[in-house]
Write a protein that holds these residues in place. Sequence first.
Motif, PDB file in Angstrom:
ATOM      1  N   ARG A 140      11.626 -55.674 -15.421  1.00  0.00           N
ATOM      2  CA  ARG A 140      10.672 -54.511 -15.249  1.00  0.00           C
ATOM      3  C   ARG A 140       9.350 -55.020 -15.901  1.00  0.00           C
TER       4      ARG A 140
ATOM      5  N   PRO B 136       5.375 -59.525  -3.240  1.00  0.00           N
ATOM      6  CA  PRO B 136       4.878 -59.922  -1.892  1.00  0.00           C
ATOM      7  C   PRO B 136       5.949 -60.610  -1.124  1.00  0.00           C
ATOM      8  N   ALA B 137       7.252 -60.854  -1.332  1.00  0.00           N
ATOM      9  CA  ALA B 137       7.947 -61.420  -0.653  1.00  0.00           C
ATOM     10  C   ALA B 137       8.168 -60.967   0.696  1.00  0.00           C
TER      11      ALA B 137
ATOM     12  N   LYS C 201      -4.322 -52.351  -8.049  1.00  0.00           N
ATOM     13  CA  LYS C 201      -3.073 -52.214  -8.858  1.00  0.00           C
ATOM     14  C   LYS C 201      -2.789 -50.714  -9.270  1.00  0.00           C
TER      15      LYS C 201
ATOM     16  N   HIS D 186       0.118 -57.693 -19.704  1.00  0.00           N
ATOM     17  CA  HIS D 186      -1.070 -58.820 -19.249  1.00  0.00           C
ATOM     18  C   HIS D 186      -0.374 -60.219 -19.042  1.00  0.00           C
TER      19      HIS D 186
ATOM     20  N   PHE E 161      10.613 -64.717  -8.414  1.00  0.00           N
ATOM     21  CA  PHE E 161      11.579 -64.501  -7.693  1.00  0.00           C
ATOM     22  C   PHE E 161      11.145 -64.867  -6.118  1.00  0.00           C
TER      23      PHE E 161
ATOM     24  N   TYR F 229       0.462 -61.131 -11.871  1.00  0.00           N
ATOM     25  CA  TYR F 229      -0.436 -60.079 -12.500  1.00  0.00           C
ATOM     26  C   TYR F 229      -1.466 -59.446 -11.555  1.00  0.00           C
ATOM     27  N   GLN F 230      -2.008 -60.444 -10.931  1.00  0.00           N
ATOM     28  CA  GLN F 230      -3.180 -60.204  -9.966  1.00  0.00           C
ATOM     29  C   GLN F 230      -2.643 -59.043  -8.844  1.00  0.00           C
ATOM     30  N   ARG F 231      -1.278 -59.170  -8.401  1.00  0.00           N
ATOM     31  CA  ARG F 231      -0.925 -58.526  -7.375  1.00  0.00           C
ATOM     32  C   ARG F 231      -0.269 -57.266  -7.686  1.00  0.00           C
ATOM     33  N   GLY F 232      -0.163 -57.067  -9.239  1.00  0.00           N
ATOM     34  CA  GLY F 232       0.157 -55.871  -9.711  1.00  0.00           C
ATOM     35  C   GLY F 232       1.809 -55.381  -9.255  1.00  0.00           C
ATOM     36  N   VAL F 233       2.520 -56.536  -9.248  1.00  0.00           N
ATOM     37  CA  VAL F 233       4.126 -56.181  -9.367  1.00  0.00           C
ATOM     38  C   VAL F 233       4.838 -55.519 -10.405  1.00  0.00           C
ATOM     39  N   LYS F 234       5.677 -54.613 -10.127  1.00  0.00           N
ATOM     40  CA  LYS F 234       6.549 -53.905 -10.978  1.00  0.00           C
ATOM     41  C   LYS F 234       7.480 -54.727 -11.787  1.00  0.00           C
ATOM     42  N   LEU F 235       8.022 -55.820 -10.904  1.00  0.00           N
ATOM     43  CA  LEU F 235       9.106 -56.642 -11.480  1.00  0.00           C
ATOM     44  C   LEU F 235       8.588 -58.123 -11.478  1.00  0.00           C
TER      45      LEU F 235
ATOM     46  N   TYR G  61      -4.567 -45.951 -21.384  1.00  0.00           N
ATOM     47  CA  TYR G  61      -4.419 -47.325 -21.333  1.00  0.00           C
ATOM     48  C   TYR G  61      -5.814 -48.000 -21.204  1.00  0.00           C
TER      49      TYR G  61
ATOM     50  N   ILE H 181       0.995 -51.344  -5.554  1.00  0.00           N
ATOM     51  CA  ILE H 181       2.228 -51.265  -5.653  1.00  0.00           C
ATOM     52  C   ILE H 181       2.468 -50.322  -6.704  1.00  0.00           C
TER      53      ILE H 181
ATOM     54  N   PRO I   3      11.087 -65.756  -2.510  1.00  0.00           N
ATOM     55  CA  PRO I   3      10.025 -66.763  -2.000  1.00  0.00           C
ATOM     56  C   PRO I   3       8.772 -66.140  -2.327  1.00  0.00           C
ATOM     57  N   ALA I   4       8.820 -65.201  -3.404  1.00  0.00           N
ATOM     58  CA  ALA I   4       7.323 -64.566  -3.802  1.00  0.00           C
ATOM     59  C   ALA I   4       6.735 -65.750  -4.751  1.00  0.00           C
ATOM     60  N   PHE I   5       5.325 -65.862  -4.627  1.00  0.00           N
ATOM     61  CA  PHE I   5       4.985 -66.746  -5.523  1.00  0.00           C
ATOM     62  C   PHE I   5       5.257 -68.159  -5.573  1.00  0.00           C
TER      63      PHE I   5
ATOM     64  N   GLN J 193       8.981 -50.719  -7.554  1.00  0.00           N
ATOM     65  CA  GLN J 193       9.970 -51.520  -6.837  1.00  0.00           C
ATOM     66  C   GLN J 193      11.297 -51.637  -7.533  1.00  0.00           C
TER      67      GLN J 193
ATOM     68  N   HIS K 198       1.832 -51.767 -16.102  1.00  0.00           N
ATOM     69  CA  HIS K 198       0.473 -51.999 -16.056  1.00  0.00           C
ATOM     70  C   HIS K 198       0.111 -52.408 -17.426  1.00  0.00           C
ATOM     71  N   ARG K 199       0.684 -52.245 -18.566  1.00  0.00           N
ATOM     72  CA  ARG K 199       0.042 -52.639 -19.744  1.00  0.00           C
ATOM     73  C   ARG K 199       0.440 -54.135 -20.064  1.00  0.00           C
TER      74      ARG K 199
END
Lengths: 299, 299, 299, 299
Positions: free
Chosen positions: D255, C213-214, C295, D261, D211, D225-231, C53, C248, D213-215, C251, D258-259
């Motif tokens: 889902r 982040p919730a 990340k 953007h 989702f 994207y900044q937080r790197g969430v997977k969902l 990647y 993370i 209360p996140a964001f 999740q 990392h790819r």
Amino acid sequence: MTSYIQTKLEAFKKERENRGRLLISCPDQPGIVAAVSNFLFHYKANIIESSQYSTNPEGGTFFIRIEFECPSLNTLQDELKEEFQPLADQFSMAWTLTCVSELKKLALFVSKEPHCLREILWEWQSGDLMAEIALVVSNHEEARDIVEDLGIPFYYIPASKENRADVEHQQIQLLKEFEVDVIILARYMQILTSTFVSEFPHQIINIHHSFLPAFVGARPYHRAYQRGVKLIGATSHYVTDDLDEGPIIEQDIMRVDHRDHVEDLKKIGRNIERSVLARAVKWHLEDRIIVHDNKTIVF
Amino acid sequence: MTSYIQTKLEAFKKERENRGRLLISCPDQPGIVAAVSNFLFHYKANIIESSQYSTNPEGGTFFIRIEFECPSLNTLQDELKEEFQPLADQFSMAWTLTCVSELKKLALFVSKEPHCLREILWEWQSGDLMAEIALVVSNHEEARDIVEDLGIPFYYIPASKENRADVEHQQIQLLKEFEVDVIILARYMQILTSTFVSEFPHQIINIHHSFLPAFVGARPYHRAYQRGVKLIGATSHYVTDDLDEGPIIEQDIMRVDHRDHVEDLKKIGRNIERSVLARAVKWHLEDRIIVHDNKTIVF
Amino acid sequence: MTSYIQTKLEAFKKERENRGRLLISCPDQPGIVAAVSNFLFHYKANIIESSQYSTNPEGGTFFIRIEFECPSLNTLQDELKEEFQPLADQFSMAWTLTCVSELKKLALFVSKEPHCLREILWEWQSGDLMAEIALVVSNHEEARDIVEDLGIPFYYIPASKENRADVEHQQIQLLKEFEVDVIILARYMQILTSTFVSEFPHQIINIHHSFLPAFVGARPYHRAYQRGVKLIGATSHYVTDDLDEGPIIEQDIMRVDHRDHVEDLKKIGRNIERSVLARAVKWHLEDRIIVHDNKTIVF
Amino acid sequence: MTSYIQTKLEAFKKERENRGRLLISCPDQPGIVAAVSNFLFHYKANIIESSQYSTNPEGGTFFIRIEFECPSLNTLQDELKEEFQPLADQFSMAWTLTCVSELKKLALFVSKEPHCLREILWEWQSGDLMAEIALVVSNHEEARDIVEDLGIPFYYIPASKENRADVEHQQIQLLKEFEVDVIILARYMQILTSTFVSEFPHQIINIHHSFLPAFVGARPYHRAYQRGVKLIGATSHYVTDDLDEGPIIEQDIMRVDHRDHVEDLKKIGRNIERSVLARAVKWHLEDRIIVHDNKTIVF
């Protein structure tokens, strides 16, 4: 609308003019990746994405998909192909090299229900499906307006069991004339003969309205209702001679329960069908799929 | 551990001593809900949860599940049942009234693979499965330790095609002796005869390792691998005379891809199997399931 | 039981004695794959799996994970590392080379609730988690039996805000003594100081009971209930100095509805927590995770 | 097209001319269901579907939704409402009785991105959304064509922070004039003032592209994207004075890895947004939602 899409497609082609994709299948052995990456490096190509898989590292089949950025790819591509052949011979490779900026030409086949057609057209309008939509073929007139509004040729060819040979002959002519690369059966409810299928090996993508191999054949939602399943699904697959038995590209499901009658299953199912088909088409257009042993490797 | 679980179960029984559940099926017509709720109100019962379904409001079958809190239910329950009968007759009801504090008695049948047994025992230990586990029956010795550690009787009864009749006779004796209400086939890999099945109608819950009706029968993961599906699943159903054709209670799936070999499918599948079976068992214990026309209504 | 697991682990180590993994991060440029694959080919290594990647092909960071089979890896590994360094220097690589047969050493930290610990132990017993479980640390005695039954040392270290420094000192001593590679916080409800965290960078894996982040911080299920969300989730992440703000790894979520009270959310949540944590741990053990910019890249 | 939809809507209204829905909230106590079902039976109404929920059977709040078929509902409805009031008073009920054949009037607010608008229009065209679409309001011209093609009035009202009061005044006038029942913010990227919101309590449905209360707030995909969430997810909720804090109706996720953007997250997100909003709107139109304590009960 049409010119807006054309502008998007042109911008994409410009931006990706040096982008190439190499798909390879060959007997597994050490040194394949080294040989191929040396070859690309020789042409100053930068590997952007690479995925590989081996059915069995000891004596199995090896598959790799490499997306690369190569300066002057447009002018170099014939040379690249020529120079790659000896290396391919050495490793007994089956391979294709495609230029991303040469967009694939799509034909959409549709019957009465428009939801899958609409989803594909929508993705295309939004710039999420990079292809030329060459034509739409239908055995009904219903979809003509939404197709022609987008400047896409629409061919109404009534089809039934009786005139199948004639119809397919006419369709094949059209597909050849438009130099079509891939045919999407977007809920085209007619069975194709092996004559037709053999003209376009691994180039016809169907959406079947069940999670195969459950409910092969006709009226899957009725049979799902009868069986009392708690999930319904859809399957996108390449079309082969065996009805609903071709290599599966993508599947998905949604929950249902005892309150859902056949009509509800159909409604829910339409949402699965359109998203599953859209994903399969996108992967095909991005050269992510290799067929092996009636299965797909999706990179 | 054992006494800890007993304490939890006793606390639950105490807390729910006035909690009852009424399950009814009858021909649909106006006035059913009024009649039943009047009946319950007469006994000062408060309806806690109520779900209903009709196959067709005009001349179909009506189903209702009512969970209620009725003062002195324990002492009143015989009277309640007696008084309800005329009303049931009037509407041609099939019905059951259960007291939540009278825990159901479970038998677990298991073979070599322990994951489904373990999940059920785990839920039970955690206080998430309110039942008495009367006994575990197995044709292997592997599970003895984890069963006996929890103070549950373990019966090793070797089973094969040859001795099926004897084995089943012995099993039926045990199940009668322990007054078992429901039998969980937690990956018990033996086929039951119709003699056995007919003794426990809609009381035997199986987990099949595919999303039925795909891959009915043996070795579903091998066949899923052969077919190249992109989803694998599991199905929990009541056992009937037709192998894997009984009413489906719950199903679920997970994604797989070309990298997953048969062994991977089995690993992934174990996680689906155990959660699907656990949900089905829980719903059965809570009297949430009505079987109708080889399908389930899950309230 | 213990010897059964040992046998499985030994068989795995034997089978994978020539299996290595190379993880590389470096500035992107053409020629990296060619250089690395030439290096491996020189040692007759066959690439089994490779994923890469790049954050941005033009001037971004490049990441690659290669799993390979190299004859005599055990005896060659020091030479390999030494010889790889000049190549690494040339491309300014950060890299690690691991031998799959050298199992990672795990420490499990647990508090009162055992479900995550149990899931990890279960996977380990089933041969689905290839690691040595060096020890379990807990601030409660509850888990002692299930841990010691498996022959794993159990350390009861009561912990509270007051004695945090002492406790952590003791824990760090133990972890050093057992040469632990990775620490799993399997619902260990104590906050770790930055002293502790800095000793084990990207080696501590936590499970947080919300979809971050919730609901950062305490009592996420209570707050999820208050907010009336329709999904609850769990997040596995590496622990950093910022509480619940580390990279993370994985999740997942499940549906809930208005009928689910806090206790129901906890029950449902336990199932998500254990499967999310188990996946994260497995990926870490397989060297699939690279941390970059807070990340994770999960290959 | 337009007349085709009108025909469908008329057929639906005809078919459901005797179909009513009763929504009730009141303090819980025994006898509510009996009283209500007696009342309905008195009018020969057949209960088709009934769902209920109590926050706490001892002294909590009780909610019920009853869908019923009542002969001559159209002519009887005023009498029904009048006769029900004494019963409602007796139990301190908040209640509404709606006739299914009186379709709700919808206003759609949209900004530049059309995907949510399109989904709603599509469902409507397919006969899956039984409502009158009274008008579309936008601060951009982009959507005019697809709206007017369906015979729906389109109002272009440029909006910005500066002219908010004027714009809202104009919008409120329009909504009153068209007698709108529910306002769908189909990615309308303007903040509404409390003046506007208070005019339409629990009648404004928004889709937020995370989702919650996140964001909360602006640019959720950038922050995901900044937080790197997977969902990533989307949330449909009623609009209240607190931005993104209103009662949640529906949420869903997909889902990512990392790819992906920011642009990929937006593409994937669009599919979640449109299906989540469509479900929320459908439930609202079917009177399935009761708001209680800033949460929703969805029957």
